[in-house]
Motif scaffolding. Structure first.
Motif: not given
Length: 160
Positions: A127-136
């Motif tokens: 979930q943290q990785s998904e959020q980081a990808i969304q921000r990028l």
């Protein structure tokens, strides 16, 4: 799942009847062996993982004992290496302090065996990785729309 601070609680005085999640900072090498034995974790794998700098995820399974290096993501999108070792008595987590709060929240509601605790932490990291990808992705799209030149990427897509 009960959470245990491995730096303040001793494995000798704690004799849990249900699986626990023990949190240790990477600097607590002296407590690593003690807790690994108490939880039934593969001590040699835990020590080997502790002695290495990790840049990629890693997993090792030996006789039902699981050792994993995975990566949490902080608010800025930086990766934080986390070691997870699963034994019969619970999950031993070695991570920096900045990752401990989120791991506590993920593991606390778990009512199951040590593998369920491992799954909860890995789900948190996903979930943290998904959020980081969304921000990028949002930043990349904003940059693409503001690109100067003959025709920006957004305009090229609209023309096509």
């Amino acid at each position: 799942m009960k959470l245990v601070d491995g730096t303040t609680d001793s494995a000798q005085t704690s004799s849990p009847t249900a699986p626990v999640c023990v949190l240790l900072p990477p600097t607590a090498a002296e407590r690593l062996r003690e807790w690994a034995r108490a939880l039934g974790v593969d001590v040699s794998a835990a020590e080997q993982f502790q002695g290495s700098a990790h840049r990629v995820p890693l997993a090792q399974v030996d006789d039902g004992r699981i050792s994993v290096v995975a990566f949490a993501t902080d608010e800025l999108g930086r990766s934080i290496a986390v070691q997870l070792h699963v034994g019969d008595g619970g999950v031993l987590v070695l991570c920096p302090e900045e990752a401990m709060g989120a791991i506590r929240e993920a593991v606390a509601p778990v009512d199951g065996d040590p593998e369920d605790g491992l799954a909860a932490v890995l789900l948190l990291f996903a979930q943290q990785s998904e959020q980081a990808i969304q921000r990028l992705s949002t930043v990349a799209l904003a940059l693409d729309q503001n690109t100067t030149g003959l025709t920006s990427g957004a305009e090229r897509r609209a023309i096509s």
